[in-house]
Motif scaffolding. Structure first.
Motif, PDB file in Angstrom:
ATOM      1  N   GLU A  60      32.007  51.308  30.427  1.00  0.00           N
ATOM      2  CA  GLU A  60      32.383  52.222  28.887  1.00  0.00           C
ATOM      3  C   GLU A  60      34.344  52.336  29.461  1.00  0.00           C
ATOM      4  OE1 GLU A  60      30.695  53.905  26.635  1.00  0.00           O
ATOM      5  OE2 GLU A  60      28.948  54.122  27.110  1.00  0.00           O
ATOM      6  N   PRO A  61      35.247  51.498  30.220  1.00  0.00           N
ATOM      7  CA  PRO A  61      36.719  51.932  30.903  1.00  0.00           C
ATOM      8  C   PRO A  61      36.938  53.349  30.332  1.00  0.00           C
ATOM      9  CG  PRO A  61      36.377  49.180  31.282  1.00  0.00           C
ATOM     10  CD  PRO A  61      35.080  50.405  30.777  1.00  0.00           C
ATOM     11  N   TYR A  62      37.118  53.006  29.060  1.00  0.00           N
ATOM     12  CA  TYR A  62      37.888  54.228  27.874  1.00  0.00           C
ATOM     13  C   TYR A  62      37.269  55.153  28.376  1.00  0.00           C
ATOM     14  CZ  TYR A  62      40.164  50.261  28.167  1.00  0.00           C
ATOM     15  OH  TYR A  62      41.347  49.460  28.540  1.00  0.00           O
ATOM     16  N   HIS A  63      36.238  56.078  28.321  1.00  0.00           N
ATOM     17  CA  HIS A  63      35.677  57.113  28.418  1.00  0.00           C
ATOM     18  C   HIS A  63      35.792  57.733  28.568  1.00  0.00           C
ATOM     19  CE1 HIS A  63      31.948  60.001  27.988  1.00  0.00           C
ATOM     20  NE2 HIS A  63      30.920  59.132  27.039  1.00  0.00           N
ATOM     21  N   ASP A 123      42.813  62.676  45.995  1.00  0.00           N
ATOM     22  CA  ASP A 123      42.393  61.857  45.041  1.00  0.00           C
ATOM     23  C   ASP A 123      41.955  62.080  43.387  1.00  0.00           C
ATOM     24  OD1 ASP A 123      41.973  59.097  46.529  1.00  0.00           O
ATOM     25  OD2 ASP A 123      41.256  60.110  48.020  1.00  0.00           O
ATOM     26  N   SER A 124      41.205  63.657  44.142  1.00  0.00           N
ATOM     27  CA  SER A 124      41.113  64.646  42.708  1.00  0.00           C
ATOM     28  C   SER A 124      42.134  64.837  41.890  1.00  0.00           C
ATOM     29  CB  SER A 124      40.610  66.037  42.639  1.00  0.00           C
ATOM     30  OG  SER A 124      40.533  66.729  41.623  1.00  0.00           O
ATOM     31  N   LYS A 125      43.472  64.966  42.572  1.00  0.00           N
ATOM     32  CA  LYS A 125      44.700  64.972  42.018  1.00  0.00           C
ATOM     33  C   LYS A 125      45.594  63.585  40.979  1.00  0.00           C
ATOM     34  CE  LYS A 125      48.865  67.540  40.791  1.00  0.00           C
ATOM     35  NZ  LYS A 125      49.921  66.516  40.430  1.00  0.00           N
ATOM     36  N   MET A 126      45.426  63.071  41.764  1.00  0.00           N
ATOM     37  CA  MET A 126      45.814  61.580  41.324  1.00  0.00           C
ATOM     38  C   MET A 126      45.377  61.032  40.221  1.00  0.00           C
ATOM     39  SD  MET A 126      45.446  57.859  43.392  1.00  0.00           S
ATOM     40  CE  MET A 126      44.211  58.133  44.234  1.00  0.00           C
ATOM     41  N   TYR A 127      43.897  60.900  39.659  1.00  0.00           N
ATOM     42  CA  TYR A 127      42.594  60.937  38.956  1.00  0.00           C
ATOM     43  C   TYR A 127      42.854  61.593  37.659  1.00  0.00           C
ATOM     44  CZ  TYR A 127      40.748  56.952  41.422  1.00  0.00           C
ATOM     45  OH  TYR A 127      40.998  56.001  42.361  1.00  0.00           O
ATOM     46  N   HIS A 181      36.569  59.705  32.044  1.00  0.00           N
ATOM     47  CA  HIS A 181      37.194  59.590  33.656  1.00  0.00           C
ATOM     48  C   HIS A 181      37.452  61.571  34.088  1.00  0.00           C
ATOM     49  CE1 HIS A 181      39.617  56.256  33.426  1.00  0.00           C
ATOM     50  NE2 HIS A 181      39.167  56.032  32.298  1.00  0.00           N
ATOM     51  N   PHE A 182      37.416  62.530  33.012  1.00  0.00           N
ATOM     52  CA  PHE A 182      37.153  64.059  33.364  1.00  0.00           C
ATOM     53  C   PHE A 182      36.834  64.296  34.261  1.00  0.00           C
ATOM     54  CE2 PHE A 182      37.184  68.739  33.468  1.00  0.00           C
ATOM     55  CZ  PHE A 182      38.536  69.066  33.192  1.00  0.00           C
ATOM     56  N   GLN A 183      34.832  63.851  34.312  1.00  0.00           N
ATOM     57  CA  GLN A 183      34.358  63.874  35.455  1.00  0.00           C
ATOM     58  C   GLN A 183      34.661  63.749  36.499  1.00  0.00           C
ATOM     59  OE1 GLN A 183      31.850  66.397  34.688  1.00  0.00           O
ATOM     60  NE2 GLN A 183      32.005  67.020  32.846  1.00  0.00           N
ATOM     61  N   LEU A 184      35.230  62.338  36.720  1.00  0.00           N
ATOM     62  CA  LEU A 184      35.461  61.735  37.761  1.00  0.00           C
ATOM     63  C   LEU A 184      36.424  62.702  38.704  1.00  0.00           C
ATOM     64  CD1 LEU A 184      35.606  59.084  39.781  1.00  0.00           C
ATOM     65  CD2 LEU A 184      37.780  58.406  38.813  1.00  0.00           C
TER      66      LEU A 184
END
Length: 625
Positions: free
Chosen positions: A406-409, A428-432, A413-416
């Motif tokens: 689910e690409p729009y979950h 990487d965390s800042k970027m995402y 996204h936040f847990q990533l």
């Protein structure tokens, strides 16, 4: 097993067994194996004849004989059903015997032994006569392996880092012909030889040879093509076809163990084995967990699969997304099946109660029934909260999987971003996290976002970015650059190791709870009619039984007064053989009323998992404790 196979009656199963030799033991097990038996597993018998510690156990192919060996240079062959000694072999070894195998195609009349005296022998069981010996090794013979379709052949993994192949039908001069028996030598990250600890042959694809050593990498070789590795490493002058190279040798490693220049923790693989179907590989790691690798659907390191971001967002509408490279088409929200929904609600309740281990097990059970982004994201949150060693990387894997489904979950996204922060991949965390706020701008007012953003800025300002995750991705992805330097003058052992380590595949499942500190020979094996259980020895005299698919611990049994090293399931019956530092072999089978499992299993698992990673483990065994 397909649904059609499951529904067959006993006559159809017998007919299939006649047509397909590989499934004969599977159907023998099917007739008498059940989950209900696990709860009734108890001590059936103690086989007492050894005068020293029992170092290894091995069933013959039919399961009618159990072989055991000890520090007193003896091999005892048991009738497991009569619980009596059939034969005792007094070998000519001068040190402990660490491995014994039945040579295929010899009617169980020839065994091969590997010893601490650096030699391997073959013996005639009936006469006790030594048939052959080899002293090529420059160290202890740690493990032996045989292939059921190769009579007369056996393989050794030895302390000098060599994997050797021997044909007992052919003689050779050990002093001058060692190179003829050596298949491959195992090297470490710096190009030094490292000890080969264990090996196994895939019985359904006997060209596949798996090796475990004094590092974290499982090596899977194609024996037919090993000679090409010699050329790859020494005298091949042109570029390699990467497909050919990777079919010859594939490394496997849990992603959080992937080495870097600052790696200080030492790893060891104490045992590995293929499952009977030949599609999986199980590895027991010292001071770590038991890991299962899928050989059919080989998993990439999670850093390969993180969705890539672009700098230009779509319309600033809640629920929209930045353009993701190769992203999937969004899937509509799916209603969970009722049984899955109930498991999710129970797991969510346990999460709120901070019982993260119990919550993870319920999420596992739900995911075994139905995979969806919500369940993966929820489990990732539980891993992040629990923080056992390897949990943060497991959370990253779950976030990546959730976003594939689910690409729009939003939560995934936040847990990533959270998992990358916890893994010290700060840039990487800042970027995402920046991408997340472009997709979901209203979430910037939430307490969770504010807390993560503040922690992230503080960490970046304090220069605590230990390792740039993006650089890892780029370095792992630069396969062609590695291949460009594989010429004779540059193809040193370190380059060889770097190439294959950078392309190592990831684990599929992880089994927690046991302790593997004190000895370097603890086993882990498949058990059950459909290989649905995982069993492993442990310190504290325990052995563990897990459900393979849900990773749930089903049972903990007291199998030794000190340590359980060996655990070997019977080929077709619901029967386990175990041994440890005691001078006896124990047989385990379902019993009617007696209770042998230990109490407070949850406490044991939690304590062991915390203890395992508070220290690297002792170097020696303190027999006084």
């Amino acid at each position: 097993m397909s649904s059609a196979t499951k529904s067959q009656n006993i006559l159809q199963l017998i007919r299939n067994r006649e047509l397909n030799d590989h499934i004969r033991t599977k159907y023998a097990l099917k007739s008498n194996m059940d989950y209900k038996c696990i709860s009734k597993l108890g001590l059936l018998a103690q086989l007492k004849r050894h005068g020293e510690t029992v170092n290894c156990l091995q069933w013959n192919e039919s399961g009618s004989i159990l072989a055991s060996s000890d520090d007193d240079h003896q091999v005892i062959l048991w009738d497991p059903f009569l619980q009596k000694v059939k034969t005792t072999l007094t070998t000519l070894h001068h040190d402990s015997i660490y491995s014994v195998k039945f040579i295929p195609g010899c009617n169980d009349n020839i065994v091969v032994t590997g010893s601490g005296d650096w030699s391997s022998h073959t013996y005639n069981v009936t006469t006790g006569q030594k048939l052959s010996s080899c002293i090529c090794s420059q160290g202890i013979i740690n493990r032996l392996a045989v292939a059921n379709d190769s009579p007369g052949l056996y393989w050794c993994a030895s302390e000098d880092g060599c994997i050797s192949q021997h044909d007992m039908r052919m003689s050779h001069e050990c002093a001058t012909e060692k190179s003829k028996t050596t298949l491959v030598t195992i090297y470490g990250n710096l190009g030094e030889k490292i000890e080969a600890k264990c090996l196994d042959i895939n019985q359904l694809r006997t060209e596949q040879l798996a090796v475990g050593a004094n590092d974290q990498y499982v090596r899977l070789y194609d024996r037919r093509m090993i000679q090409s590795l010699s050329s790859f490493n020494m005298n091949y002058h042109s570029k390699y076809d990467s497909n050919v190279v990777n079919n010859t040798l594939q490394y496997f490693v849990p992603g959080h163990m992937h080495s870097n220049d600052n790696e200080t923790k030492k790893y060891i693989i104490t045992y590995l084995t293929f499952n009977p179907d030949g599609k999986e590989l199980l590895a027991n790691y010292g001071c770590e967990c038991v890991y299962l690798y899928n050989l059919v659907n080989r998993a990439d390191n999670a850093f390969f699969n993180i969705p890539k971001v672009t700098k230009v967002p779509r319309e600033n509408i809640e629920g929209s997304s930045t353009d993701l490279i190769d992203s999937h088409v969004p899937v509509p929200y799916l209603i969970l099946p009722n049984n899955v929904l109930q498991l999710k609600l129970k797991a969510n309740y346990l999460f709120e109660k901070e019982d993260y281990t119990a919550a993870i097990l319920l999420y596992n059970e739900a995911l075994n029934i139905h995979e969806c982004g919500e369940l993966f994201s929820n489990r990732a949150a539980a891993y992040i909260k629990r923080k056992w060693h390897g949990d943060l990387y497991a959370a990253l894997k779950d976030c990546v999987t959730a976003l594939k489904l689910e690409p729009y979950h939003m939560e995934a996204h936040f847990q990533l971003a959270v998992s990358l922060f916890q893994l010290d991949k700060l840039k990487d965390s800042k970027m995402y996290l920046d991408q997340f706020t472009m997709i979901y701008p209203s979430y910037k007012t939430s307490a969770a976002y504010k807390c993560l953003y503040s922690d992230l800025l503080n960490a970046l300002s304090n220069n605590k970015d230990k390792f740039d995750g993006k650089k890892l991705i780029e370095s792992l992805d630069s396969k062609s650059n590695v291949l460009d330097v594989l010429h004779i003058e540059q193809a040193q052992k370190t380059t060889f190791e770097k190439y294959f380590r950078n392309q190592a595949k990831d684990y599929h499942r992880r089994y927690n709870g046991h302790i593997n500190f004190f000895t370097d020979s603890k086993e882990a094996n498949y058990f059950g009619s459909r290989n649905q259980f995982i069993v492993a020895g442990s310190d504290e005299g325990l052995f563990f039984v897990w459900d393979k698919n849900t990773e749930k611990n089903l049972l903990i049994l007291k199998g030794d007064n000190c340590i359980v090293n060996c655990i070997q399931p019977h080929p077709s019956d619901f029967l386990l053989a175990t041994s440890g530092l005691d001078m006896e072999v124990k047989l385990w089978s379902p019993l009617a009323d007696e209770k042998y499992d230990v109490d407070n299993t949850i406490t044991i698992i939690n304590d062991n998992s915390q203890r395992r990673f508070m220290q690297d483990g002792p170097d020696t065994i303190d027999m006084a404790t």
